[in-house]
Design a protein around this motif. Structure first.
Motif, mmCIF file in Angstrom:
data_model
loop_
_atom_site.group_PDB
_atom_site.id
_atom_site.type_symbol
_atom_site.label_atom_id
_atom_site.label_comp_id
_atom_site.label_asym_id
_atom_site.label_seq_id
_atom_site.Cartn_x
_atom_site.Cartn_y
_atom_site.Cartn_z
ATOM 1 N N PRO A 1 32.592 38.153 48.012
ATOM 2 C CA PRO A 1 32.717 39.127 46.912
ATOM 3 C C PRO A 1 33.122 38.501 45.582
ATOM 4 C CG PRO A 1 33.729 40.011 48.881
ATOM 5 C CD PRO A 1 33.355 38.583 49.186
ATOM 6 N N ALA A 2 33.877 37.426 45.630
ATOM 7 C CA ALA A 2 34.273 36.762 44.387
ATOM 8 C C ALA A 2 33.048 36.197 43.672
ATOM 9 C CB ALA A 2 35.279 35.649 44.673
ATOM 10 N N TRP A 3 32.190 35.512 44.408
ATOM 11 C CA TRP A 3 30.995 34.933 43.796
ATOM 12 C C TRP A 3 30.027 36.016 43.324
ATOM 13 C CZ3 TRP A 3 32.247 30.539 42.266
ATOM 14 C CH2 TRP A 3 33.044 29.702 43.016
ATOM 15 N N LEU A 4 29.909 37.106 44.075
ATOM 16 C CA LEU A 4 29.080 38.234 43.665
ATOM 17 C C LEU A 4 29.601 38.829 42.357
ATOM 18 C CD1 LEU A 4 26.839 40.344 44.426
ATOM 19 C CD2 LEU A 4 28.685 41.639 45.488
ATOM 20 N N THR A 5 30.911 38.971 42.263
ATOM 21 C CA THR A 5 31.529 39.519 41.057
ATOM 22 C C THR A 5 31.287 38.619 39.858
ATOM 23 O OG1 THR A 5 33.219 40.649 42.334
ATOM 24 C CG2 THR A 5 33.735 40.187 40.050
ATOM 25 N N PHE A 6 31.489 37.323 40.026
ATOM 26 C CA PHE A 6 31.279 36.398 38.906
ATOM 27 C C PHE A 6 29.842 36.454 38.407
ATOM 28 C CE2 PHE A 6 34.808 33.650 40.851
ATOM 29 C CZ PHE A 6 35.776 34.270 40.092
ATOM 30 N N ALA A 7 28.887 36.441 39.340
ATOM 31 C CA ALA A 7 27.476 36.422 38.954
ATOM 32 C C ALA A 7 27.061 37.693 38.212
ATOM 33 C CB ALA A 7 26.605 36.237 40.193
ATOM 34 N N THR A 8 27.413 38.848 38.748
ATOM 35 C CA THR A 8 26.980 40.090 38.104
ATOM 36 C C THR A 8 27.704 40.325 36.782
ATOM 37 O OG1 THR A 8 28.540 41.344 39.464
ATOM 38 C CG2 THR A 8 26.253 41.250 40.214
ATOM 39 N N THR A 9 28.951 39.884 36.680
ATOM 40 C CA THR A 9 29.678 40.047 35.414
ATOM 41 C C THR A 9 29.033 39.198 34.332
ATOM 42 O OG1 THR A 9 31.718 40.531 36.572
ATOM 43 C CG2 THR A 9 31.914 39.845 34.279
ATOM 44 N N TRP A 10 28.696 37.965 34.647
ATOM 45 C CA TRP A 10 28.046 37.117 33.645
ATOM 46 C C TRP A 10 26.694 37.675 33.243
ATOM 47 C CZ3 TRP A 10 30.248 34.131 30.452
ATOM 48 C CH2 TRP A 10 31.419 33.476 30.778
ATOM 49 N N CYS B 1 36.799 40.138 38.091
ATOM 50 C CA CYS B 1 36.816 38.664 38.091
ATOM 51 C C CYS B 1 38.244 38.132 38.113
ATOM 52 C CB CYS B 1 36.082 38.121 36.878
ATOM 53 S SG CYS B 1 34.304 38.281 36.968
ATOM 54 N N VAL B 2 39.131 38.823 37.406
ATOM 55 C CA VAL B 2 40.539 38.408 37.392
ATOM 56 C C VAL B 2 41.132 38.520 38.797
ATOM 57 C CG1 VAL B 2 42.828 39.018 36.498
ATOM 58 C CG2 VAL B 2 40.861 38.956 34.959
ATOM 59 N N VAL B 3 40.762 39.553 39.538
ATOM 60 C CA VAL B 3 41.237 39.708 40.915
ATOM 61 C C VAL B 3 40.557 38.692 41.832
ATOM 62 C CG1 VAL B 3 41.312 41.291 42.891
ATOM 63 C CG2 VAL B 3 41.779 42.143 40.599
ATOM 64 N N ALA B 4 39.337 38.300 41.503
ATOM 65 C CA ALA B 4 38.579 37.392 42.365
ATOM 66 C C ALA B 4 39.111 35.961 42.340
ATOM 67 C CB ALA B 4 37.105 37.393 41.967
ATOM 68 N N VAL B 5 39.756 35.561 41.253
ATOM 69 C CA VAL B 5 40.267 34.186 41.181
ATOM 70 C C VAL B 5 41.312 33.917 42.269
ATOM 71 C CG1 VAL B 5 41.551 32.552 39.744
ATOM 72 C CG2 VAL B 5 39.664 33.860 38.763
ATOM 73 N N PRO B 6 42.315 34.788 42.460
ATOM 74 C CA PRO B 6 43.250 34.540 43.572
ATOM 75 C C PRO B 6 42.569 34.608 44.939
ATOM 76 C CG PRO B 6 44.186 36.157 42.059
ATOM 77 C CD PRO B 6 42.768 35.907 41.634
ATOM 78 N N GLN C 1 43.134 37.263 51.964
ATOM 79 C CA GLN C 1 41.712 37.199 51.602
ATOM 80 C C GLN C 1 41.039 38.547 51.807
ATOM 81 O OE1 GLN C 1 39.891 34.144 53.909
ATOM 82 N NE2 GLN C 1 40.822 32.485 52.761
ATOM 83 N N ARG C 2 41.329 39.190 52.933
ATOM 84 C CA ARG C 2 40.728 40.487 53.228
ATOM 85 C C ARG C 2 41.143 41.530 52.204
ATOM 86 N NH1 ARG C 2 41.946 45.044 55.047
ATOM 87 N NH2 ARG C 2 44.080 44.505 55.549
ATOM 88 N N ARG C 3 42.423 41.568 51.875
ATOM 89 C CA ARG C 3 42.938 42.552 50.920
ATOM 90 C C ARG C 3 42.347 42.322 49.523
ATOM 91 N NH1 ARG C 3 47.899 41.410 51.548
ATOM 92 N NH2 ARG C 3 48.218 40.253 49.628
ATOM 93 N N LEU C 4 42.318 41.075 49.076
ATOM 94 C CA LEU C 4 41.767 40.775 47.756
ATOM 95 C C LEU C 4 40.258 40.996 47.706
ATOM 96 C CD1 LEU C 4 43.835 37.616 46.809
ATOM 97 C CD2 LEU C 4 43.973 39.876 45.769
ATOM 98 N N ALA C 5 39.555 40.736 48.805
ATOM 99 C CA ALA C 5 38.112 40.986 48.842
ATOM 100 C C ALA C 5 37.829 42.474 48.692
ATOM 101 C CB ALA C 5 37.517 40.462 50.144
ATOM 102 N N GLY C 6 38.644 43.312 49.335
ATOM 103 C CA GLY C 6 38.479 44.759 49.197
ATOM 104 C C GLY C 6 38.710 45.226 47.776
ATOM 105 N N ARG C 7 39.752 44.716 47.135
ATOM 106 C CA ARG C 7 40.028 45.081 45.739
ATOM 107 C C ARG C 7 38.925 44.609 44.814
ATOM 108 N NH1 ARG C 7 46.353 43.364 45.430
ATOM 109 N NH2 ARG C 7 47.133 44.962 46.862
ATOM 110 N N THR C 8 38.451 43.397 45.048
ATOM 111 C CA THR C 8 37.384 42.843 44.209
ATOM 112 C C THR C 8 36.127 43.690 44.319
ATOM 113 O OG1 THR C 8 38.272 40.615 44.454
ATOM 114 C CG2 THR C 8 35.987 40.792 43.778
#
Length: 96
Positions: free
Chosen positions: A17-26, A56-61, A71-78
């Motif tokens: 989810p972090a990489w998905l977030t970075f890509a779509t945000t850019w 993206c800010v949530v995805a960095v941690p 990881q599971r909790r942050l992935a859900g928030r992201t």
């Protein structure tokens, strides 16, 4: 003896989810769509972009987390923030 004994095979799946977030945000920010929208559509697009940046800010941690539960909790928030931001940007496109 293999060096992968303690390796978590699902770690990369939880980090996706972090990489998905970075890509779509850019893509959303670099598309330059802000100048296309006027009035309410511009405000909605800017709000959606802000939520995408927040995801993206949530995805960095998430990328730095070692513990599976964190990881599971942050992935859900992201994913939640990403979906809200993407939906808002799509609403702006519909208002245009």
């Amino acid at each position: 003896m293999s060096g992968d004994y303690g390796r978590d095979p699902w770690r990369e799946v939880r980090r996706a989810p972090a990489w998905l977030t970075f890509a779509t945000t850019w893509i959303a920010l670099l598309s330059g769509a802000a100048h296309l929208y006027l009035g309410a559509a511009r405000v909605v697009w800017l709000a959606g972009s802000a939520v995408l940046v927040g995801s993206c800010v949530v995805a960095v941690p998430l990328l730095r987390a070692r513990a599976r539960e964190r990881q599971r909790r942050l992935a859900g928030r992201t994913l939640l923030l990403w979906a809200a931001g993407l939906l808002t940007v799509l609403v702006a496109a519909a208002l245009h």
